[in-house]
Design a protein around this motif. Structure first.
Motif, PDB file in Angstrom:
ATOM      1  N   PRO A   1       6.651  12.715  -1.466  1.00 27.68           N
ATOM      2  CA  PRO A   1       6.937  11.286  -1.604  1.00 27.68           C
ATOM      3  C   PRO A   1       5.896  10.647  -2.520  1.00 27.68           C
ATOM      4  CG  PRO A   1       6.022  11.778   0.568  1.00 27.68           C
ATOM      5  CD  PRO A   1       6.230  13.082  -0.117  1.00 27.68           C
ATOM      6  N   PRO A   2       6.271   9.633  -3.265  1.00 22.11           N
ATOM      7  CA  PRO A   2       5.286   8.943  -4.115  1.00 22.11           C
ATOM      8  C   PRO A   2       4.161   8.360  -3.257  1.00 22.11           C
ATOM      9  CG  PRO A   2       7.528   8.229  -4.635  1.00 22.11           C
ATOM     10  CD  PRO A   2       7.615   9.071  -3.393  1.00 22.11           C
ATOM     11  N   THR A   3       2.964   8.351  -3.791  1.00 18.99           N
ATOM     12  CA  THR A   3       1.831   7.831  -3.020  1.00 18.99           C
ATOM     13  C   THR A   3       2.048   6.370  -2.633  1.00 18.99           C
ATOM     14  OG1 THR A   3       0.616   7.363  -5.058  1.00 18.99           O
ATOM     15  CG2 THR A   3       0.134   9.451  -3.939  1.00 18.99           C
ATOM     16  N   GLU A   4       2.729   5.608  -3.477  1.00 15.61           N
ATOM     17  CA  GLU A   4       2.987   4.203  -3.131  1.00 15.61           C
ATOM     18  C   GLU A   4       3.862   4.085  -1.879  1.00 15.61           C
ATOM     19  OE1 GLU A   4       1.311   1.635  -4.388  1.00 15.61           O
ATOM     20  OE2 GLU A   4       0.277   3.165  -5.565  1.00 15.61           O
ATOM     21  N   VAL A   5       4.774   5.036  -1.697  1.00 22.50           N
ATOM     22  CA  VAL A   5       5.624   5.032  -0.498  1.00 22.50           C
ATOM     23  C   VAL A   5       4.787   5.413   0.722  1.00 22.50           C
ATOM     24  CG1 VAL A   5       7.618   6.113   0.623  1.00 22.50           C
ATOM     25  CG2 VAL A   5       7.725   5.471  -1.802  1.00 22.50           C
ATOM     26  N   ILE A   6       3.886   6.362   0.557  1.00 26.05           N
ATOM     27  CA  ILE A   6       2.991   6.733   1.655  1.00 26.05           C
ATOM     28  C   ILE A   6       2.133   5.531   2.044  1.00 26.05           C
ATOM     29  CG2 ILE A   6       0.976   8.139   2.263  1.00 26.05           C
ATOM     30  CD1 ILE A   6       2.287  10.436   0.734  1.00 26.05           C
ATOM     31  N   ILE A   7       1.584   4.849   1.047  1.00 32.21           N
ATOM     32  CA  ILE A   7       0.754   3.667   1.311  1.00 32.21           C
ATOM     33  C   ILE A   7       1.566   2.616   2.059  1.00 32.21           C
ATOM     34  CG2 ILE A   7      -0.414   1.704   0.226  1.00 32.21           C
ATOM     35  CD1 ILE A   7      -1.267   3.745  -2.017  1.00 32.21           C
ATOM     36  N   LYS A   8       2.756   2.325   1.564  1.00 25.74           N
ATOM     37  CA  LYS A   8       3.606   1.300   2.191  1.00 25.74           C
ATOM     38  C   LYS A   8       3.930   1.674   3.637  1.00 25.74           C
ATOM     39  CE  LYS A   8       8.014  -1.079   1.550  1.00 25.74           C
ATOM     40  NZ  LYS A   8       9.221  -1.196   0.739  1.00 25.74           N
ATOM     41  N   THR A   9       4.250   2.936   3.871  1.00 24.77           N
ATOM     42  CA  THR A   9       4.578   3.398   5.219  1.00 24.77           C
ATOM     43  C   THR A   9       3.369   3.292   6.142  1.00 24.77           C
ATOM     44  OG1 THR A   9       6.208   4.928   4.299  1.00 24.77           O
ATOM     45  CG2 THR A   9       5.459   5.359   6.561  1.00 24.77           C
ATOM     46  N   ALA A  10       2.217   3.759   5.676  1.00 25.32           N
ATOM     47  CA  ALA A  10       1.007   3.717   6.503  1.00 25.32           C
ATOM     48  C   ALA A  10       0.583   2.281   6.790  1.00 25.32           C
ATOM     49  CB  ALA A  10      -0.119   4.485   5.828  1.00 25.32           C
ATOM     50  N   VAL A  11       0.653   1.419   5.801  1.00 22.77           N
ATOM     51  CA  VAL A  11       0.307   0.006   6.012  1.00 22.77           C
ATOM     52  C   VAL A  11       1.239  -0.591   7.062  1.00 22.77           C
ATOM     53  CG1 VAL A  11       0.345  -2.285   4.936  1.00 22.77           C
ATOM     54  CG2 VAL A  11      -0.809  -0.390   3.774  1.00 22.77           C
ATOM     55  N   HIS A  12       2.529  -0.290   6.982  1.00 23.21           N
ATOM     56  CA  HIS A  12       3.492  -0.786   7.973  1.00 23.21           C
ATOM     57  C   HIS A  12       3.111  -0.315   9.381  1.00 23.21           C
ATOM     58  CE1 HIS A  12       7.311  -1.915   9.780  1.00 23.21           C
ATOM     59  NE2 HIS A  12       7.369  -0.688  10.279  1.00 23.21           N
ATOM     60  N   VAL A  13       2.818   0.969   9.526  1.00 20.39           N
ATOM     61  CA  VAL A  13       2.459   1.515  10.842  1.00 20.39           C
ATOM     62  C   VAL A  13       1.203   0.833  11.377  1.00 20.39           C
ATOM     63  CG1 VAL A  13       1.648   3.604  12.035  1.00 20.39           C
ATOM     64  CG2 VAL A  13       3.597   3.739  10.471  1.00 20.39           C
ATOM     65  N   PHE A  14       0.181   0.696  10.519  1.00 21.21           N
ATOM     66  CA  PHE A  14      -1.059   0.057  10.953  1.00 21.21           C
ATOM     67  C   PHE A  14      -0.809  -1.397  11.355  1.00 21.21           C
ATOM     68  CE2 PHE A  14      -3.137   3.791   9.681  1.00 21.21           C
ATOM     69  CZ  PHE A  14      -4.511   3.708   9.811  1.00 21.21           C
ATOM     70  N   ARG A  15      -0.100  -2.130  10.522  1.00 20.90           N
ATOM     71  CA  ARG A  15       0.141  -3.553  10.824  1.00 20.90           C
ATOM     72  C   ARG A  15       0.935  -3.720  12.116  1.00 20.90           C
ATOM     73  NH1 ARG A  15       1.248  -5.648   4.649  1.00 20.90           N
ATOM     74  NH2 ARG A  15      -0.951  -6.007   4.148  1.00 20.90           N
ATOM     75  N   GLN A  16       1.964  -2.908  12.288  1.00 19.25           N
ATOM     76  CA  GLN A  16       2.781  -3.018  13.491  1.00 19.25           C
ATOM     77  C   GLN A  16       1.969  -2.674  14.744  1.00 19.25           C
ATOM     78  OE1 GLN A  16       5.874  -4.342  13.785  1.00 19.25           O
ATOM     79  NE2 GLN A  16       5.471  -4.838  11.645  1.00 19.25           N
ATOM     80  N   SER A  17       0.999  -1.816  14.595  1.00 19.11           N
ATOM     81  CA  SER A  17       0.161  -1.417  15.729  1.00 19.11           C
ATOM     82  C   SER A  17      -0.706  -2.552  16.246  1.00 19.11           C
ATOM     83  CB  SER A  17      -0.722  -0.236  15.341  1.00 19.11           C
ATOM     84  OG  SER A  17       0.078   0.871  15.009  1.00 19.11           O
ATOM     85  N   PHE A  18      -0.935  -3.547  15.417  1.00 16.67           N
ATOM     86  CA  PHE A  18      -1.758  -4.686  15.829  1.00 16.67           C
ATOM     87  C   PHE A  18      -0.924  -5.906  16.226  1.00 16.67           C
ATOM     88  CE2 PHE A  18      -4.890  -2.072  13.781  1.00 16.67           C
ATOM     89  CZ  PHE A  18      -6.022  -2.292  14.547  1.00 16.67           C
ATOM     90  N   ARG A  19       0.396  -5.768  16.195  1.00 18.51           N
ATOM     91  CA  ARG A  19       1.262  -6.866  16.612  1.00 18.51           C
ATOM     92  C   ARG A  19       1.358  -6.868  18.131  1.00 18.51           C
ATOM     93  NH1 ARG A  19       0.461  -8.239  12.013  1.00 18.51           N
ATOM     94  NH2 ARG A  19       1.895  -8.012  10.286  1.00 18.51           N
ATOM     95  N   HIS A  20       1.405  -8.023  18.714  1.00 16.59           N
ATOM     96  CA  HIS A  20       1.497  -8.137  20.173  1.00 16.59           C
ATOM     97  C   HIS A  20       2.929  -8.281  20.595  1.00 16.59           C
ATOM     98  CE1 HIS A  20      -2.767  -8.347  21.101  1.00 16.59           C
ATOM     99  NE2 HIS A  20      -2.892  -8.996  19.968  1.00 16.59           N
TER     100      HIS A  20
END
Length: 193
Positions: free
Chosen positions: A174-193
């Motif tokens: 996968p393109p690195t930009e897709v990996i970045i986008k996916t990881a950022v999504h996972v991290f951000r969602q992990s901090f949502r209440h």
């Protein structure tokens, strides 16, 4: 060169040779003889620098981790002081820095597992350092995760590790930009209440 300078030069040449050979063909497929031939030193000189391939692998892995930690810490320090910006800065730098040299990505995410017990202590130390970066990035923010922070940091490290393993081993990575986008999504969602 003094004896100390010669030893440091040989050690550095071995680390550079191992950086390439441990990435491909891999740790288990790389002999001391091949390392010495690539570094242009004798087998005897190898043992003046390292006790064996395992010690050399630890030195290479530890250097990869240290350089990565420095790059991430700098990116987070330069990011605006809000959670979303820190997450994006840290993950973007991590993925870009690790994948900028496929050898680094292979050593940190594939060969570390293939080497097995050789790198268990180094790998655990690296995971602890990465968790400290995640924990430190959010420590002074008003946002608190919905679960215990240390365990969340470990889970997030596991997620990004698996994304990068996919990048390393996939026939069509996968393109690195897709990996970045996916990881950022996972991290951000992990901090949502």
């Amino acid at each position: 060169m003094s004896a100390e300078e010669r030893l440091a030069d040989r050690r550095e040449r071995l680390i550079l040779a191992a950086y390439t050979l441990f990435a491909s063909p891999g740790f288990h497929a790389t002999t001391i003889e091949r390392l010495c031939a690539t570094a242009r030193i004798s087998n005897r000189a190898f043992y003046e620098c390292f006790s064996g391939r395992e010690a050399l692998m630890r030195a290479v892995y530890d250097r990869c981790v240290e350089e990565t930690l420095q790059a991430i810490a700098k990116a987070i320090d330069q990011a605006p002081s809000n959670l979303d910006a820190r997450i994006a800065a840290g993950i973007t730098e991590y993925v870009r820095f690790v994948t900028a040299d496929e050898r680094r990505a292979r050593i940190m995410h594939l060969e570390v597992r293939r080497a097995g017990d050789v790198l268990n202590t180094s790998r655990q130390r690296a995971v602890l350092e990465f968790t400290k970066i995640i924990e430190g990035s959010v420590a002074d923010l008003p946002v608190r995760p919905p679960t215990e922070l240390h365990l969340l940091a470990l889970a997030l490290i596991g997620a990004i590790t698996e994304l990068l393993i996919e990048w390393v081993i996939s026939e069509h990575p996968p393109p690195t930009e897709v990996i970045i986008k996916t990881a950022v999504h996972v991290f951000r969602q992990s901090f949502r209440h």
